[in-house]
Design a protein around this motif. Sequence first.
Motif, PDB file in Angstrom:
ATOM      1  N   TYR A 174       0.996  -1.129  -0.085  1.00 11.50           N
ATOM      2  CA  TYR A 174       0.043   0.080   0.061  1.00 11.50           C
ATOM      3  C   TYR A 174       0.949   1.268   0.148  1.00 11.50           C
ATOM      4  CZ  TYR A 174      -4.149  -2.699   0.613  1.00 11.50           C
ATOM      5  OH  TYR A 174      -5.291  -3.750   0.470  1.00 11.50           O
ATOM      6  N   VAL A 175       2.122   1.143   0.656  1.00 12.41           N
ATOM      7  CA  VAL A 175       2.881   2.317   0.735  1.00 12.41           C
ATOM      8  C   VAL A 175       3.446   2.455  -0.873  1.00 12.41           C
ATOM      9  CG1 VAL A 175       4.955   3.269   1.559  1.00 12.41           C
ATOM     10  CG2 VAL A 175       3.776   2.244   2.976  1.00 12.41           C
ATOM     11  N   THR A 176       3.696   1.391  -1.357  1.00 13.75           N
ATOM     12  CA  THR A 176       4.304   1.374  -2.763  1.00 13.75           C
ATOM     13  C   THR A 176       3.229   1.900  -3.809  1.00 13.75           C
ATOM     14  OG1 THR A 176       5.625  -0.400  -2.376  1.00 13.75           O
ATOM     15  CG2 THR A 176       5.276   0.058  -4.695  1.00 13.75           C
ATOM     16  N   GLY A 177       2.184   1.437  -3.664  1.00 12.65           N
ATOM     17  CA  GLY A 177       0.836   2.030  -4.296  1.00 12.65           C
ATOM     18  C   GLY A 177       0.695   3.482  -4.177  1.00 12.65           C
ATOM     19  N   TYR A 178       0.827   4.101  -3.223  1.00 10.22           N
ATOM     20  CA  TYR A 178       0.742   5.520  -2.896  1.00 10.22           C
ATOM     21  C   TYR A 178       1.906   6.024  -3.393  1.00 10.22           C
ATOM     22  CZ  TYR A 178       0.360  10.026  -0.332  1.00 10.22           C
ATOM     23  OH  TYR A 178      -0.060  11.212  -0.084  1.00 10.22           O
TER      24      TYR A 178
END
Length: 231
Positions: A174-178
């Motif tokens: 989810y951090v990578t997606g952000y």
Amino acid sequence: MANDLDNIRAANRRYKALHREEILARQRKRRAENPEKTAELKRKFRLLHPERIVAANKAYRLANRDKIAASKKKYLAEHPGQQLAYERAYYIRYPEKGLAKQESRKLRERAKRIIEKSINTIRHDPDTVYRVVSRAVSSALPRFMRDDVIASMLLAVLEGKLLLENVGARVKDYVTGYNREYDTIKTLSLDAPMGGTDLRRIDLLEAPAPYEPEDDEDPDMVMLTGGYSRW
């Protein structure tokens, strides 16, 4: 001689194209009048050209996928007993496929139960789920970014896309997606060389100390590592 054969073939093609419906009608009539001869010719053709039969059946199924699905659905609704008898005979003949189907159904049911339990937890105890997700997301992130990541993860839990037992393992996704969406933080590779040296960034990291469980486990950490709440 060759030119005469080419002319005859061309004339035949033109005749068939002009009288296609008439030729098909004559063929249908002849097959209806001679069913035994027709069946024998079909059997011989299947024996001589099995690859053409397979290719024709595959092409028909691809071209008429919706029609076949609708016809099958209608037939199953009208003949439920025959379908059950066919499936029973099929799995008696191929028992390994029956076992594989049972195992696949068990896995789907288990996954469904886990998803439902995760969704029920956030519905009945949202404060605990928020605390678990908040503890999983690093506080070193900027406040605005951390809040968005937490909100995305909570929404995923509510929609059944993220299980509570996988919260800790999926934070990075989810951090990578952000970052991919907003390009907030540039991701650096640990294997990339450092400027002016032969060292890599990973060479400067220390190995983590081995984990030793405590006597009184934190319930939030239990949930992060695969446990469940009472819901």
